[in-house]
Design a protein around this motif. Structure first.
Motif, PDB file in Angstrom:
ATOM      1  N   TYR A   1       9.625  11.352  12.470  1.00  0.00           N
ATOM      2  CA  TYR A   1       9.478   9.913  12.705  1.00  0.00           C
ATOM      3  C   TYR A   1       8.523   9.649  13.862  1.00  0.00           C
ATOM      4  N   GLY A   2       8.556  10.543  14.859  1.00  0.00           N
ATOM      5  CA  GLY A   2       7.623  10.429  15.974  1.00  0.00           C
ATOM      6  C   GLY A   2       6.190  10.585  15.503  1.00  0.00           C
ATOM      7  N   LEU A   3       6.008  11.509  14.565  1.00  0.00           N
ATOM      8  CA  LEU A   3       4.663  11.730  14.013  1.00  0.00           C
ATOM      9  C   LEU A   3       4.189  10.489  13.259  1.00  0.00           C
ATOM     10  N   LEU A   4       5.106   9.912  12.479  1.00  0.00           N
ATOM     11  CA  LEU A   4       4.737   8.700  11.736  1.00  0.00           C
ATOM     12  C   LEU A   4       4.435   7.556  12.703  1.00  0.00           C
ATOM     13  N   MET A   5       5.226   7.482  13.792  1.00  0.00           N
ATOM     14  CA  MET A   5       4.968   6.452  14.806  1.00  0.00           C
ATOM     15  C   MET A   5       3.596   6.666  15.446  1.00  0.00           C
ATOM     16  N   ALA A   6       3.260   7.924  15.718  1.00  0.00           N
ATOM     17  CA  ALA A   6       1.959   8.214  16.329  1.00  0.00           C
ATOM     18  C   ALA A   6       0.836   7.802  15.385  1.00  0.00           C
ATOM     19  N   ALA A   7       1.059   8.012  14.080  1.00  0.00           N
ATOM     20  CA  ALA A   7       0.045   7.605  13.095  1.00  0.00           C
ATOM     21  C   ALA A   7      -0.106   6.082  13.099  1.00  0.00           C
ATOM     22  N   ILE A   8       1.031   5.366  13.152  1.00  0.00           N
ATOM     23  CA  ILE A   8       0.992   3.900  13.204  1.00  0.00           C
ATOM     24  C   ILE A   8       0.271   3.446  14.467  1.00  0.00           C
ATOM     25  N   ASN A   9       0.559   4.134  15.561  1.00  0.00           N
ATOM     26  CA  ASN A   9      -0.043   3.788  16.853  1.00  0.00           C
ATOM     27  C   ASN A   9      -1.556   3.971  16.822  1.00  0.00           C
ATOM     28  N   ASP A  10      -2.012   4.978  16.064  1.00  0.00           N
ATOM     29  CA  ASP A  10      -3.455   5.239  16.013  1.00  0.00           C
ATOM     30  C   ASP A  10      -4.179   4.282  15.079  1.00  0.00           C
TER      31      ASP A  10
ATOM     32  N   PRO B   1       0.804  -1.233   0.000  1.00  0.00           N
ATOM     33  CA  PRO B   1       0.000   0.000   0.000  1.00  0.00           C
ATOM     34  C   PRO B   1       0.838   1.284   0.000  1.00  0.00           C
ATOM     35  N   HIS B   2       1.946   1.306   0.792  1.00  0.00           N
ATOM     36  CA  HIS B   2       2.712   2.562   0.852  1.00  0.00           C
ATOM     37  C   HIS B   2       3.425   2.837  -0.460  1.00  0.00           C
ATOM     38  N   GLU B   3       3.829   1.742  -1.161  1.00  0.00           N
ATOM     39  CA  GLU B   3       4.472   1.955  -2.461  1.00  0.00           C
ATOM     40  C   GLU B   3       3.459   2.487  -3.483  1.00  0.00           C
TER      41      GLU B   3
ATOM     42  N   ILE C   1      -1.512   5.822   3.605  1.00  0.00           N
ATOM     43  CA  ILE C   1      -1.085   7.182   3.236  1.00  0.00           C
ATOM     44  C   ILE C   1       0.398   7.216   2.883  1.00  0.00           C
ATOM     45  N   GLY C   2       1.019   6.048   2.825  1.00  0.00           N
ATOM     46  CA  GLY C   2       2.385   5.996   2.302  1.00  0.00           C
ATOM     47  C   GLY C   2       3.474   5.799   3.339  1.00  0.00           C
ATOM     48  N   ILE C   3       3.103   5.437   4.562  1.00  0.00           N
ATOM     49  CA  ILE C   3       4.129   5.186   5.583  1.00  0.00           C
ATOM     50  C   ILE C   3       4.592   3.737   5.472  1.00  0.00           C
ATOM     51  N   ASN C   4       5.898   3.541   5.393  1.00  0.00           N
ATOM     52  CA  ASN C   4       6.432   2.174   5.353  1.00  0.00           C
ATOM     53  C   ASN C   4       6.403   1.629   6.781  1.00  0.00           C
ATOM     54  N   ILE C   5       5.255   1.085   7.163  1.00  0.00           N
ATOM     55  CA  ILE C   5       5.045   0.749   8.572  1.00  0.00           C
ATOM     56  C   ILE C   5       5.998  -0.334   9.056  1.00  0.00           C
TER      57      ILE C   5
ATOM     58  N   LEU D   1       8.709   2.080  22.321  1.00  0.00           N
ATOM     59  CA  LEU D   1       8.384   0.774  21.734  1.00  0.00           C
ATOM     60  C   LEU D   1       6.880   0.649  21.517  1.00  0.00           C
ATOM     61  N   THR D   2       6.112   1.073  22.508  1.00  0.00           N
ATOM     62  CA  THR D   2       4.657   0.947  22.429  1.00  0.00           C
ATOM     63  C   THR D   2       4.089   1.868  21.359  1.00  0.00           C
ATOM     64  N   ILE D   3       4.597   3.105  21.318  1.00  0.00           N
ATOM     65  CA  ILE D   3       4.083   4.055  20.341  1.00  0.00           C
ATOM     66  C   ILE D   3       4.567   3.689  18.936  1.00  0.00           C
ATOM     67  N   GLY D   4       5.833   3.338  18.834  1.00  0.00           N
ATOM     68  CA  GLY D   4       6.415   3.064  17.509  1.00  0.00           C
ATOM     69  C   GLY D   4       5.866   1.820  16.845  1.00  0.00           C
ATOM     70  N   THR D   5       5.505   0.815  17.646  1.00  0.00           N
ATOM     71  CA  THR D   5       4.991  -0.411  17.029  1.00  0.00           C
ATOM     72  C   THR D   5       3.470  -0.487  17.104  1.00  0.00           C
TER      73      THR D   5
END
Lengths: 248, 346
Positions: free
Chosen positions: B206-215, A73-75, B223-227, B73-77
C-alpha cells in the motif's frame, strides 16, 4: 468473430470544439491496429477516451462484449487495457524496479499474488525490455529511450490484453527506434497481446500494422490494410494538402 | 582558526595544517534499536539530572507523532495538507468536553475522540478527490481557522478565550515529578507506535501504491490503482492518528484551548518538523521533532526575548542549506532503498 474492443460512435467535445467526431472501429484479438492522422487530428484524445482518462461525450466502448464506457481508468486496467504515453510519464521518485512493481501489484487481478511474486514479475518484465541492470536507478535519472522502455515494461506488467502505444518513435534516434519497434513486436508475440499503435511515421506502421485507421479533424477518414489507406486520396490530402495532385 | 566543512558524507575539520574527518557512517546510527534504548533511558536519566528535559522530550515526541501521520497523509494523498491541527482540535475538544461534562477519564474519552476524528475526516475526505494544488492547500489551511472562529462564536461550549479547564489528567500518581516521568514514557510509546505503524504501511504494497499516487496520480490511476479508495483511507487514518494527539494534549495539560493549537504558528512548527526531518521521511520526522523541540528549548533558555525572531530564521536557513532535510544526508548515501518522499506538484 467477436472483436476485442468495439468503439461505436465515439464523440468528445471540449466546450464548443469537437475533438473526436463519431469515430467507430473494431480491434480484433492478436492484431496490430495502426492509428494515424496529422497533428491535432485527435489521436491521443481517442486513446484518452478509450482508457478512461477523459470521459466520452457520447458513444459506446465495448471490450469482449462488456460495456466499459462508464468504467474508471483503474477498472479498465483490470479489464486488460494498458497504455504508454507520448511523452514518458515515469514515477520520478521511484526506482525502475519499483515503478514496474507498482504496476504488477495493481494491474489485472491475480489470485494470491504476494509482494514477492509481484517482485519476480516486475523483474521479469524489466529484464524483457533490457533494463534489468538499471533496476535500482531512480526513474528520473534514466535516458529518454530507457524511459520509453520503462513505460512499456510498466504497461506489460499489468498483464494487458490490449496495449495502446502512443507515438513510440517520438524523440528516439533511428537505432533506438528500430530496437523499440523490435521490442513491441517481441512483446506481442511472447505475451499474446493486441496492439493499438498510434504513430506519426507512416513507414513504421506500413511494416508493422495489420490494419490502419486514419482520422482527421476528429472524424474517421479511412480504414483498411496499410496499402489501401496509404493510397487513399482523402488520407493523402489530409497529410499533404488539397493541391497535392499538381505536384504529384 | 578552525574551519569546518560539511561535505556530502563527512564533516571535515581543519586547524592550521591539521585535518580531521568525521565520516557520517550510517551503519551504527541507523539502528533503530539503539535509538529506542536511548530514548527509553532518557526520561529516567533526566528524572535525576534535570526533570525539565522530560517536558522537552514530551514535546519532541508529540511533534514527531503529529508529523509522521502528516507524512503519511501527504504521501498517501499526493497533496500537501496545511491544516493537520484541525484534527488535534477535534480530538482535543471531544476529549475535553466529555471529560468535563461526565467526569470521564482518558481511557473512556479515547474511543469517542477517535470516533469523532473518523467522522470529521470522512466528512472532509471528498476534498482529496475534488481539490488539488493550491485549492487544496487553501481549503485545508482554512479549516482550522474556521474552527478557531467557531470556538469564539460559541464561548459557552468551547470557552474560546480561556480554554476548557478541569479535564481528568492522564495520570495521577500524587507526585508531579513522577507524573512527568510516566507521561514521558507514554509519549515515547505513542511516538514509537506511530513510527512502527507508518513505517510498516509505507514499506508495504500500500505504501508503494501511495508513493505512485504521490508521484503521478493520473498514471497511477491508469495502471490500475484505485486512487480514490487509497487516498480516502490514507486521509481518514492519518487524520485520526493526528486527532489522538489532541486527546493526549487535553489530558496531559488538563486543559485544552483551541487558540494554542489551531492558529498558523503551531501548524508552521509541524510543517518545519516534516521538512527539516527530510521531506516527509518517517524517521526524519523523529529527528526533526527532537531537533526543533530541543532547539526551541535552548533558545528560550539562552536567547530570551530575541527567540521568537531567531528561531524561525535558523529554521529557514536550515531549509535553504539542507533542502532534503536532515534525513536527506542519509538518503543521499542510500538512494537504492525504497523510501517515498513528497513530490511537490505544480
Amino acid at each position: 468473430m467477436v472483436p476485442l474492443l468495439k468503439v461505436m460512435n465515439l464523440v468528445k467535445r471540449f466546450g464548443g470544439i469537437v475533438a473526436v467526431n463519431d469515430v467507430s472501429f473494431e480491434i480484433y484479438k492478436g492484431e496490430t491496429l495502426g492509428f494515424i492522422g496529422p497533428n491535432g487530428a485527435g489521436k491521443s484524445t481517442v486513446v484518452n477516451c478509450l482508457t478512461g482518462y477523459l470521459p466520452a461525450s457520447a458513444g459506446k466502448v465495448e471490450m469482449n462484449g462488456v460495456d466499459i464506457s462508464h468504467m474508471k481508468p483503474h477498472e479498465r486496467a483490470h479489464m486488460g487495457l494498458a497504455r504508454t504515453y507520448q511523452i514518458p510519464r515515469p514515477f520520478p521518485e521511484l526506482t525502475a524496479l519499483t515503478s514496474v512493481l507498482a504496476s504488477s501489484i495493481s494491474g489485472k487481478k491475480r489470485i494470491n499474488q504476494s509482494f514477492q511474486d509481484a517482485m519476480y514479475d516486475a523483474t521479469h518484465y524489466l529484464e524483457f525490455v533490457g533494463l534489468f541492470s538499471k533496476r535500482n536507478i531512480l526513474a528520473r535519472d534514466l535516458t529518454f529511450y530507457e524511459l520509453r522502455m520503462l513505460e512499456l515494461a510498466r504497461a506489460l506488467a499489468t498483464t494487458p490484453q490490449l496495449i495502446f502505444i502512443d507515438e513510440v518513435m517520438a524523440g528516439l534516434n533511428p537505432g533506438e527506434a528500430k530496437s523499440a519497434i523490435r521490442m513491441i513486436r517481441r512483446a506481442k508475440e511472447e505475451f499474446g497481446i493486441t496492439v493499438f499503435w498510434i504513430e506519426h511515421v507512416m513507414a513504421v506502421l506500413m511494416e508493422a500494422a495489420d490494419r490502419i485507421v486514419a482520422i482527421n479533424y476528429g472524424a474517421k477518414l479511412a480504414e483498411g490494410t496499410p496499402d489501401e489507406v496509404v493510397n487513399n486520396d482523402d488520407v493523402i490530402e489530409a497529410y499533404l494538402g488539397r493541391g497535392w495532385r499538381e505536384y504529384a | 582558526m578552525v574551519e569546518t566543512e560539511l561535505k556530502r558524507d563527512r564533516i571535515v575539520i581543519r586547524l592550521g595544517t591539521k585535518k580531521w574527518e568525521w565520516v557520517l557512517e550510517p551503519r551504527y546510527w541507523r539502528n533503530t534499536l539503539i535509538w529506542a534504548v536511548i530514548l527509553f533511558l532518557f526520561p529516567t536519566a533526566s528524572y535525576f539530572v534535570s526533570p525539565g528535559l522530560i517536558n522537552t522530550m514530551i514535546s519532541a515526541n508529540i511533534y514527531a507523532a503529529i508529523a509522521m501521520p502528516l507524512a503519511l497523509l501527504t504521501i498517501g494523498t499526493g497533496r500537501m495538507n496545511f491544516g493537520p491541527q484541525f484534527y488535534i482540535g477535534v480530538g482535543g475538544y471531544t476529549a475535553a468536553l466529555l471529560s468535563i461534562s461526565y467526569g470521564w477519564g482518558p481511557l473512556l474519552t479515547l474511543p469517542f475522540a477517535i470516533l469523532m476524528c473518523i467522522v470529521a475526516a470522512l466528512i472532509f475526505s471528498p476534498l482529496v478527490l475534488m481539490a488539488r494544488g493550491l485549492y487544496y492547500v487553501l481549503l485545508t489551511l482554512l479549516l482550522p481557522l474556521v474552527f478557531l472562529e467557531v470556538t469564539f462564536i460559541y464561548p459557552d461550549i468551547f470557552k474560546g478565550d480561556t480554554g476548557l479547564f478541569g479535564i481528568v489528567p492522564l495520570l495521577d500518581t500524587g507526585n508531579a515529578k513522577t507524573n512527568f516521568l510516566y507521561i514521558g514514557y507514554i509519549s515515547t510509546a505513542i511516538m514509537f507506535a506511530y513510527l512502527w505503524i507508518i513505517n510498516k504501511v509505507l514499506k508495504s504494497r500500500y505504501g508503494l501504491l501511495m508513493a505512485a499516487i504521490n508521484d503521478d496520480e493520473d498514471v497511477a490511476h491508469s495502471i490500475g490503482i484505485n486512487i480514490n479508495k487509497i487516498k480516502i483511507i490514507a486521509f481518514v487514518c492519518a487524520c485520526t492518528m493526528i486527532g489522538i494527539i489532541g486527546w493526549f494534549y487535553a489530558h496531559y495539560f488538563s486543559s485544552f484551548a483551541g487558540i494554542t493549537y489551531l492558529p498558523l504558528t503551531f501548524m508552521l512548527k509541524i510543517l518545519l518538523v516534516l521538512m527539516i526531518g527530510g521531506r516527509a521521511q518517517v524517521f526524519g520526522c523523529v529527528v526533526g521533532g527532537y531537533f526543533i523541540a530541543f532547539l526551541e528549548m535552548l533558545m528560550i533558555r539562552f536567547m530570551g526575548p530575541i527567540q521568537p525572531v531567531l528561531f524561525p530564521i535558523i529554521l529557514l536557513i536550515l531549509l535553504f542549506v539542507l533542502p532534503e532535510g536532515l534525513f536527506g544526508l542519509y538518503r543521499k548515501r542510500r538512494y537504492r532503498e525504497y523510501l517515498p518522499t513528497i513530490h511537490v506538484r505544480r
